[in-house]
Design an enzyme around this catalytic site. Structure first.
Site, PDB file in Angstrom:
ATOM      1  N   SER A  17     -24.880   2.413 -27.604  1.00 26.07           N
ATOM      2  CA  SER A  17     -25.995   1.487 -27.371  1.00 26.07           C
ATOM      3  C   SER A  17     -26.162   0.436 -28.449  1.00 26.07           C
ATOM      4  O   SER A  17     -26.888  -0.548 -28.254  1.00 26.07           O
ATOM      5  CB  SER A  17     -27.299   2.277 -27.254  1.00 26.07           C
ATOM      6  OG  SER A  17     -27.186   3.185 -26.186  1.00 26.07           O
TER       7      SER A  17
ATOM      8  N   HIS B 148     -37.171   3.529 -16.909  1.00 25.18           N
ATOM      9  CA  HIS B 148     -38.091   2.955 -17.899  1.00 25.18           C
ATOM     10  C   HIS B 148     -39.143   2.071 -17.246  1.00 25.18           C
ATOM     11  O   HIS B 148     -40.023   1.576 -17.936  1.00 25.18           O
ATOM     12  CB  HIS B 148     -37.292   2.091 -18.895  1.00 25.18           C
ATOM     13  CG  HIS B 148     -36.384   2.894 -19.788  1.00 25.18           C
ATOM     14  ND1 HIS B 148     -35.011   3.001 -19.576  1.00 25.18           N
ATOM     15  CD2 HIS B 148     -36.645   3.638 -20.902  1.00 25.18           C
ATOM     16  CE1 HIS B 148     -34.475   3.757 -20.521  1.00 25.18           C
ATOM     17  NE2 HIS B 148     -35.465   4.161 -21.340  1.00 25.18           N
TER      18      HIS B 148
ATOM     19  N   CYS C 142     -32.568   0.862 -22.873  1.00 21.34           N
ATOM     20  CA  CYS C 142     -32.437   1.029 -21.427  1.00 21.34           C
ATOM     21  C   CYS C 142     -31.070   0.546 -20.941  1.00 21.34           C
ATOM     22  O   CYS C 142     -30.688  -0.596 -21.138  1.00 21.34           O
ATOM     23  CB  CYS C 142     -33.542   0.218 -20.715  1.00 21.34           C
ATOM     24  SG  CYS C 142     -33.344   0.212 -18.925  1.00 21.34           S
TER      25      CYS C 142
END
Lengths: 363, 627
Positions: B330, B373, B386
């Protein structure tokens, strides 16, 4: 035995030259063995010289004719000793030629040179006409051949071959014709190829090849030749100084206290020192020849010339090897190399020669 | 047998006299000729060629013996030694002095605690060597053994202790991969121009700083001239020669306090971490785990020991900070955000709805948040990491824009750190895939890359450089470990100047968004809260990179350790004019926020503590280039 008159007529030049060589020998053996595990050898050499001088006085004192009259006894005794050695001799460097006498080892082969010389001289002086007969030839070969064979069996071919000058002198002076000599010289030369292919051992061939081209084996057989040449050459005109010979002191010279002692001398004393020692050797040889010429009888001639031949041959071979003019042979330099047997018998031999000179005028 | 010579007829007659005299005369002339030849040869050897033979004799006896210098020390940025030279004691046996071999072997065996067979083997190994060359019976014995033997020189004259300088890594494993190690030069290295003048047996740098700055550290060899005998034994030293000159001491950028803190925080985890000064590229601390003790290379260690290190499944010799390539996970979302904002493909206000998954190109892609989310904008998407938001962003941009910006931001190429064998990582695009796999790029692959999965690979060092770049506003500095050389005599050379690799044009508004998001990750209940330090405005981004595809959507703790996700935490602090940037990577660590963030926090705490309470050395050591 020794008359005052005789002492006055001593050949002082020869005696002094011999003594001078002994002195040089002591110095060089001291230098060669300094600091290393060999240093007691210099002391031993001093004892050998002393013993040699004693032997020299004995062979000088007794009339050489008297010695010649018992020469066959001496000769027979030395042959017995050589036979004994074949069975009970002490082996040093694979050669069963040493007799153990308390703390020292004695090499009877060296002594046999003198007894053979005596026996041969007395034979020739008694049994010959104007030229050699086949019977004379046979006797010469027998007298010299017996010890040679026994010594070669030890096996010590090098020492055995040093008897050869006796035959040469006997034959040459005995009246053989020059033409015969030439034929005798040509035979071994013509036989050389046969000798090379059939009789020489590999190591002997290697020695000859290395002599011709030392660089072919610089770490093995050529090493000695190269290092010896470097030692001699680096001595220059005046040498590096006593005990300063780097080749010798740092043990680059092989057998520097025995076979290569002249190289050490040449390194430490240079050309001038070599010249002096070479001159001393020449004086010794010259005097032997002069004594032979002056001898009152054939016995004296043969004794002086025989001793000269034994001596000169070894000197020339040894220095020839050191200078790279001859293949390595392992012959010591008489009166110079370390070693008792050679020193004592050589000095005894010169006692005989001086004996001849001293008694040249006796009627 | 006896006879009276007087009765024999051996007096010379005239003819015989003449013949004899002639022949004797011939012998004299012949011998004189040989003597003259000898004299001539002697003259030729000694007088004509004396000089050249003298040179040959000198070559025989003079040896130039090389004297090796001590290597230069390695110091930390405050001048504290990290690598020194120490004295090692070797027990030697002089074979010339042995009186009773059995007795000597028994004594050595007892004193050195070695089996007698081993002692005999070591002696046997020298069988073909000159007898004056001592046998090394045991290397590197301890002080007590050395002292015991030295105090018994009279009883044991054949045994002696010799000293040998050895490289000493003061903290063992500490920063082992960055420092590297030394060893004897190999035969293949001897042929290289770099090692001209080296001989077999010389010790050279083999890895890390030791090899990178070997030229500085090695120093200058000295020489002495000795007289040797025919066996090569040294007899005397001559008063000529040159003393060896010790290598330069190198002051490294590493801060020993931070390094120790990092080592302690990492415990026995696998992975790597790099802490940089964001305005100079100076490496403040660097770690790669598992590690090794470079001291073992300083002694002659066995083939088995070497094989053990080489064949270990955990690859302890590999410097994971620069040589291991991992999916960025991420953290790559920061790259995605910058690319999107700079290329105009999205604005900060762009929103997306995350139901926990997204169907793209007919395939279902999951978010890590079961249930989704909800609707979020960019800052929130970064903060909460996300996936769905970035799947769509990736789809909108396409791989070429992503690739272009990833390259601009320093990925896919070496950072140029002063260590060897750095890996470049991988930034995939269509050309890359055609080149390496001979296939076109499929749009579906872009979706994986958007969240830092798939073919994209980075090194921890690249991540730290990237964090620095964000922190300092777009400048990529070449990371380095050399702070300055300490030249002989204590006069310092100029410090290693920061080197700018590139300045990336990023709009301030873009940086503001990214920094805000990274700040919120740590300080506003995001995934990196475990790195928060009150008052320090730590900015960061966690990453959790899948090792196997099946792990998507499964809690890390529930996975077997061997297939657990890799954990990233990348960032800098403080938000404005940051003083430190970092990347922490924990292999099989699970979530970045759990495994990596606390490590970063602990090191930063130490850093800021030192910044607040600087010692004189710390003040001197701080780089002056900070704004």
């Amino acid at each position: 035995m020794l008359e005052r008159r005789s002492i006055h007529s001593l050949d002082w030049l020869l005696a002094l030259a011999v003594l001078a060589l002994c002195a040089v020998s002591l110095g060089m053996v001291y230098s060669a063995t300094l600091g290393g595990p060999l240093s007691p050898l210099a002391k031993k050499q001093l004892i050998y010289v002393a013993l040699g001088l004693a032997a020299m006085i004995i062979t000088l004192a007794v009339d050489y004719h008297t010695l010649a009259s018992v020469s066959y006894l001496f000769y027979a005794a030395s042959l017995v000793l050589l036979v004994y050695l074949l069975f009970f001799g002490r082996a040093i460097a694979n050669t069963r030629g040493w007799l153990e006498l308390g703390p020292v080892n004695f090499q009877p082969a060296e002594m046999t040179k003198i007894t053979t010389l005596l026996a041969l001289s007395s034979y020739l002086s008694r049994n010959r006409s104007s030229s050699l007969t086949p019977g004379n030839m046979g006797a010469i070969l027998l007298i010299v051949g017996l010890p040679v064979v026994l010594i070669a069996r030890q096996p010590d071919l090098g020492t055995a071959l040093t008897f050869m000058p006796l035959v040469v002198v006997a034959v040459f002076l005995g009246g053989i014709r020059i033409r015969t000599i030439l034929i005798l010289v040509m035979i071994p030369i013509l036989a050389l190829p046969l000798l090379w292919t059939h009789y020489l051992q590999d190591y002997q061939k290697e020695r000859v090849l290395t002599f011709l081209d030392p660089a072919r084996d610089p770490k093995g057989a050529g090493y000695q030749v190269l290092q010896s040449r470097i030692a001699v050459g680096s001595g220059g005109l005046i040498g590096k100084g006593f005990l300063e010979g780097t080749q010798g002191q740092l043990k680059f010279l092989p057998a520097q206290h025995t076979d290569f002692i002249f190289a050490l001398l040449a390194e430490e004393r240079g050309f001038l020192g070599s010249l002096v020692v070479l001159s001393l050797y020449f004086i010794v040889i010259y005097r032997c020849i002069a004594i032979a010429r002056a001898a009152r009888d054939l016995l004296g001639v043969y004794l002086a010339m025989g001793m000269m031949a034994l001596f000169a041959c070894q000197v020339l071979i040894n220095i020839g090897v050191v200078l790279g003019l001859m293949p390595t042979t392992g012959v010591p330099l008489p009166l110079m190399s370390y070693g008792g047997s050679s020193m004592i018998t050589t000095l005894a031999g010169f006692g005989l020669v001086l004996n001849v000179w001293m008694r040249r005028l006796v009627n | 047998m006896t006879w009276d010579y007087r009765s024999s007829k051996d007096f010379k007659d005239y003819y015989e006299e003449r013949r004899l005299q002639r022949r004797i005369g011939f012998v004299f002339v012949f011998l004189s000729g040989i003597f003259l030849a000898f004299l001539f040869k002697l003259w030729y050897l000694q007088v004509v060629n004396g000089e050249s033979y003298r040179r040959l004799a000198d070559n025989n006896r003079l040896r130039q013996v090389v004297e090796n210098p001590l290597r230069g020390l390695l110091l930390d940025r405050e001048g504290r030694p990290i690598v020194r030279n120490r004295i090692a004691f070797n027990v030697l046996l002089d074979r010339e002095k042995i009186k009773q071999l059995d007795q000597t072997v028994a004594t050595l065996s007892r004193v050195l605690d070695l089996p007698e067979s081993t002692v005999r083997q070591r002696i046997a190994r020298y069988r073909n060597r000159p007898v004056f060359e001592p046998v090394i019976v045991k290397e590197d014995v301890d002080m007590a053994e050395a002292a015991y033997l030295e105090s018994r020189r009279l009883e044991l004259p054949e045994i002696s202790v010799a000293i040998e300088p050895k490289r000493s890594y003061e903290d063992g494993h500490l920063a082992a991969h960055a420092l590297g190690y030394v060893g004897e030069i190999s035969e293949s290295q001897l042929g290289k121009p770099r090692y001209a003048g080296y001989q077999l047996g010389d010790v050279i740098g083999k890895a890390g700083v030791e090899v990178a700055y070997d030229g500085d550290l090695a120093g200058e060899k000295g020489w002495k001239q000795v007289i040797v005998n025919s066996l090569g034994r040294e007899m005397r030293e001559l008063p000529v020669g040159k003393r060896p000159v010790q290598g330069n001491a190198l002051r490294l950028t590493i801060d020993l306090d931070l390094q120790r803190e990092l080592e302690a925080a990492f415990e026995d985890k696998m992975g790597s971490a790099v802490f940089l000064d964001p305005y100079s590229g100076e490496v403040l601390a660097i770690i790669s785990k598992p590690s090794y003790d470079p001291n073992v290379f300083a002694r002659r260690f066995s083939a088995e020991e070497w094989k053990g290190l080489m064949d270990s499944e955990t690859h302890p010799l590999q410097n994971r900070a620069i040589q291991s390539k991992f999916a960025p996970g991420s953290v790559f979302k920061i790259v995605m955000s910058i690319a999107a904002l700079e290329s105009g493909k999205a604005s900060p206000a762009r929103t997306d709805f995350c139901p926990g998954y997204a169907y793209i190109y007919g395939r279902k892609f999951l978010c890590h948040q079961e249930g989704g989310h909800g609707t979020l904008a960019m800052v929130e998407a970064i903060k909460r990491s996300c996936n769905v938001y970035f799947y769509h962003l990736g789809k909108d941009m396409g791989i070429e824009i992503i690739s272009e910006w990833a390259h601009k931001l320093g990925f896919g190429q070496r950072t140029g750190i002063d260590l060897m064998h750095e890996e470049a990582g991988t930034v995939p695009d269509d050309a890359w895939k055609r080149r390496t796999r001979n296939e076109p790029w499929y749009p579906g692959e872009t979706i994986s890359v958007s969240i830092g999965q798939g073919a994209v690979e980075v090194t921890p060092l690249q991540m730290a450089v990237f964090a620095s770049l964000i922190g300092n506003g777009g400048t990529q500095y070449r990371p380095h470990l050399l702070l300055r050389r300490e030249i002989r005599g204590g006069v310092e050379e100029e410090a290693h100047a920061p080197e700018v690799v590139s300045k990336v044009e990023i709009k301030p508004s873009t940086l503001k968004v990214v920094k805000e998001a990274m700040w919120e990750v740590v300080n506003q209940g995001g995934t990196g809260t475990k790195a928060a330090i009150p008052g320090r405005d730590v900015c960061g981004k966690t990453g959790t990179a899948q090792v196997v595809k099946a792990s998507a959507g499964v809690k890390s703790e529930k996975l077997a350790e061997s297939i657990r996700d890799n954990a990233w935490f990348v960032g800098f602090a403080p938000r404005d004019n940051p003083r430190i940037a970092f990347a922490v990577f924990v292999e099989r660590g699970g979530h970045g926020g759990e495994a990596a963030a606390p490590i970063a926090q602990r090191v930063m705490l130490k850093f800021f503590d030192k910044l607040d309470h600087p010692s004189e050395e710390t003040r001197i050591a701080r780089a002056p280039q900070h704004p």
